[in-house]
Design an enzyme around this catalytic site. Structure first.
Site, PDB file in Angstrom:
ATOM      1  N   LYS A  24     -10.241  12.905   8.017  1.00 39.52           N
ATOM      2  CA  LYS A  24      -9.729  12.580   9.339  1.00 39.52           C
ATOM      3  C   LYS A  24      -9.693  13.826  10.213  1.00 39.52           C
ATOM      4  O   LYS A  24      -9.578  14.938   9.703  1.00 39.52           O
ATOM      5  CB  LYS A  24      -8.284  12.069   9.219  1.00 39.52           C
TER       6      LYS A  24
ATOM      7  N   ARG B  88      -7.432  -0.640   1.222  1.00 40.22           N
ATOM      8  CA  ARG B  88      -7.952  -1.901   0.682  1.00 40.22           C
ATOM      9  C   ARG B  88      -8.404  -1.739  -0.761  1.00 40.22           C
ATOM     10  O   ARG B  88      -8.367  -2.691  -1.541  1.00 40.22           O
ATOM     11  CB  ARG B  88      -9.077  -2.424   1.599  1.00 40.22           C
TER      12      ARG B  88
ATOM     13  N   GLU C 152      -9.285   3.496   2.341  1.00 42.31           N
ATOM     14  CA  GLU C 152      -8.816   3.561   0.953  1.00 42.31           C
ATOM     15  C   GLU C 152      -7.746   2.531   0.624  1.00 42.31           C
ATOM     16  O   GLU C 152      -7.601   2.140  -0.534  1.00 42.31           O
ATOM     17  CB  GLU C 152      -8.300   4.978   0.658  1.00 42.31           C
TER      18      GLU C 152
ATOM     19  N   ASP D 142      -2.686  10.331   3.409  1.00 41.47           N
ATOM     20  CA  ASP D 142      -4.068   9.901   3.621  1.00 41.47           C
ATOM     21  C   ASP D 142      -4.808  10.932   4.477  1.00 41.47           C
ATOM     22  O   ASP D 142      -4.708  10.917   5.700  1.00 41.47           O
ATOM     23  CB  ASP D 142      -4.083   8.525   4.300  1.00 41.47           C
TER      24      ASP D 142
ATOM     25  N   ASP E 196       1.713   6.682   5.267  1.00 46.14           N
ATOM     26  CA  ASP E 196       0.721   5.679   4.869  1.00 46.14           C
ATOM     27  C   ASP E 196       1.158   4.898   3.621  1.00 46.14           C
ATOM     28  O   ASP E 196       0.390   4.140   3.051  1.00 46.14           O
ATOM     29  CB  ASP E 196      -0.637   6.365   4.650  1.00 46.14           C
TER      30      ASP E 196
ATOM     31  N   ASP F 291     -12.182   6.889   3.830  1.00 45.12           N
ATOM     32  CA  ASP F 291     -10.942   6.739   4.597  1.00 45.12           C
ATOM     33  C   ASP F 291     -10.475   5.276   4.652  1.00 45.12           C
ATOM     34  O   ASP F 291      -9.373   4.989   5.105  1.00 45.12           O
ATOM     35  CB  ASP F 291     -11.142   7.290   6.016  1.00 45.12           C
TER      36      ASP F 291
ATOM     37  N   LYS G 286       0.857  -1.189   0.000  1.00 43.64           N
ATOM     38  CA  LYS G 286       0.000   0.000   0.000  1.00 43.64           C
ATOM     39  C   LYS G 286       0.891   1.236   0.000  1.00 43.64           C
ATOM     40  O   LYS G 286       1.692   1.440   0.916  1.00 43.64           O
ATOM     41  CB  LYS G 286      -0.904   0.005   1.240  1.00 43.64           C
TER      42      LYS G 286
END
Ligand code: BES
Ligand code: ZN
Ligand code: MN
Length: 495
Positions: A273, A347, A345, A266, A284, A343, A261
């Site tokens: 967030k 996956r 994201e 993010d 991230d 959020d 990933k």
């Protein structure tokens, strides 16, 4: 990045001078090399005053001891030498480098206090600890007053098995470089390291003999990676996917596949967030960084295996063009996803890469690494990564690699009851399953895209960044995963 240690190996020294590092066991015994240097009486005397007992990882620091002709003597405890396992030699290296600190040079009398032979492999492990402890990310800070020269410390490791140590280190230093690369990528701020810039760092592995393909937006559209593209669409910076191939095995060997990933930042997107701590979301992309560092390591040490690293590089931003909660996208596999939280994201990036990897490469296994959920930090803290697996053997092999390297994993369950939590009213699935079992539903989501290849998901949100300082890492980013996976490959998947 600053690498504060410049490492070399020498034969055991016969004269004590400069800054010397030696080792003492639980009963304050010194090894033969340290005894030959006449350090025993001095250590015994100082230990008493300082209440140093030789406990593992403790240190005794003597500045300008009158005898022995030294500027400084650092004694490091090993505890009972028979209790030391492999990963402890890496830690001891870290302790040594921490104690050496700002010295210009130092000689380490590396030996077991019980006099038993120390293998070249363990000596190289020790050097790895020295190197990793010497890492700091300070490229954006001007040197402090009076700290003008940031020249590396010349660390001479004097060890009986010098030739074996050198040869082991010639491979392991490539692994150290891989960890350092991963740390650098994670520490770098997102304004400097966007998807395009990260892809260029992956491309740079070409010089080690890695074949690197970079896919841009057009190619990703052609490949129907709509789930990944949906995450990227709110960002002014376009996405990239990098595919790194190391072919060190036989042509017919099925490749191992590592997927990362790489969300360079993010914000959460429209499901934005809270602002407190959001700066940490520059990290991230730690999964992608670990995969890139691993590919560096495998290539640098010319691993006899075929391995593929695939990283999905996107930025998750809120914007007029950003994806909305409630949107439905059709993933590359053909499955539809209701985005109930923008959020979640990571996956969405991984699911398209999993489909792509399995179709194109028919790998022996797929292991994905992702800073996927805050929930895994609640479950396991910063000391284990969450592990999910469809394959018991692979899970066991990873647990062993974890114990050997100190990069620990803890297996968490998968199952139909959890899987149900991501069923959707409107689509084949939704991208979150509510507050309960948040890390597991994240894993279940990715699992829905895996066909029959053995698969492991490692949730590294707690281990890759902002974890407590250790003997071998003082930086915000740990480079977690490079050593673990390099070890897995070395122990199980090289001919
Ligand atoms: N990148 C975060 C997870 C994360 C949190 C990593 C803290 C490192 C430190 C991920 O994209 C995320 O936002 N996950 C959500 C999932 C939720 C919406 C189901 C989370 O953990 O809250
Ligand atoms: Zn994320
Ligand atoms: Mn997120």
């Amino acid at each position: 990045m600053t690498d504060r240690a410049s490492i070399s190996f020498t034969k055991p020294v016969t004269k004590a001078s400069g800054t010397l590092v030696a080792f003492a066991g639980a009963d304050l015994t010194l090894g033969p090399a340290a005894r030959r240097l006449g350090l025993e009486a001095l250590v015994k005397r100082a230990a008493e005053t300082a209440r140093f007992t030789g406990k593992a990882m403790s240190t005794l620091d003597l500045i300008a001891p009158a005898d022995a002709g030294l500027d400084r003597l650092v004694v490091i405890g090993t505890g009972k030498p028979e209790d030391l396992d492999e990963k402890d030699w890496v830690r001891l290296g870290g302790v040594a480098m921490g104690a050496i600190g700002k010295a210009k040079s130092a000689t380490i009398v590396l030996e077991r206090p019980d006099g038993r032979k120390l293998s070249g492999d363990l000596a190289a492990d020790f050097a790895l600890g020295v190197r990793l402890r010497g890492y700091s990310f300070d490229k954006y800070k001007k040197p402090k007053e009076g700290e003008g020269s940031s020249k590396p410390v010349a660390v001479k490791i004097a060890v009986a098995e010098m030739a074996a140590a050198r040869s082991a280190w010639s491979g392991l230093s490539g692994v150290a470089d891989g960890v350092v690369l991963a740390r650098d990528l994670v520490n770098e701020p997102a304004n400097v390291l966007g998807p395009v810039e990260f892809a260029a760092k992956a491309k740079a592995l070409t010089r080690l003999g890695v074949e690197v393909e970079i896919l841009g937006e057009r190619e990703l559209k052609k490949l129907d990676m709509a789930a990944l593209l949906g995450v990227a669409q709110g960002s002014a910076r376009p996405p990239r996917v990098a595919i790194m191939r190391w072919s060190g095995g036989k042509a017919k060997d099925q490749p191992l596949c590592f997927i990362g990933k790489g969300v360079v930042f993010d914000t959460g997107g429209i499901s934005i967030k809270p602002s407190a701590g959001m700066e940490d979301m520059k990290g991230d992309m730690a999964g992608a960084a670990a995969v890139t560092g691993l590919m560096h390591a495998l290539a640098a040490r010319k691993a006899k295996t075929n391995a593929i690293g695939i990283i999905g590089l996107v930025e998750n931003m809120p914007d007029g063009n950003a994806q909305r909660p409630g949107d439905i996208v059709t993933a590359k596999s053909g499955l539809t996803i209701e985005i109930n939280n923008t959020d979640a994201e990571g996956r969405l990036v991984l699911c398209d890469l999993v489909t792509y990897a399995e179709e194109r490469f028919k790998p022996r296994f797929m292991i994905d690494l992702a800073t996927l959920t805050g929930a895994v930090i609640i479950a396991l803290g910063h000391h284990h990564a969450g592990m999910f697996s469809t394959d018991d053997d692979l899970a066991v092999a990873l647990s062993s690699a974890g114990a050997a390297t100190g990069e620990l994993v803890w297996r968490l369950p998968l199952g139909a009851d959890y899987d149900k939590l991501i069923d959707s009213r409107f689509a084949d699935m939704k991208n979150t399953g509510g507050r309960a079992a948040g890390s597991i539903t994240g894993a279940q989501f990715i699992k829905r895209f895996v066909k029959d290849t053995p698969w492991v998901h490692l949730d590294i949100a707690g281990t890759a960044m902002d974890s407590p300082k250790t003997e071998i890492n003082q930086s915000w980013a740990s480079g977690w995963g490079v050593r673990l996976l390099d070890r897995l490959v070395k122990d199980k998947y090289e001919r």
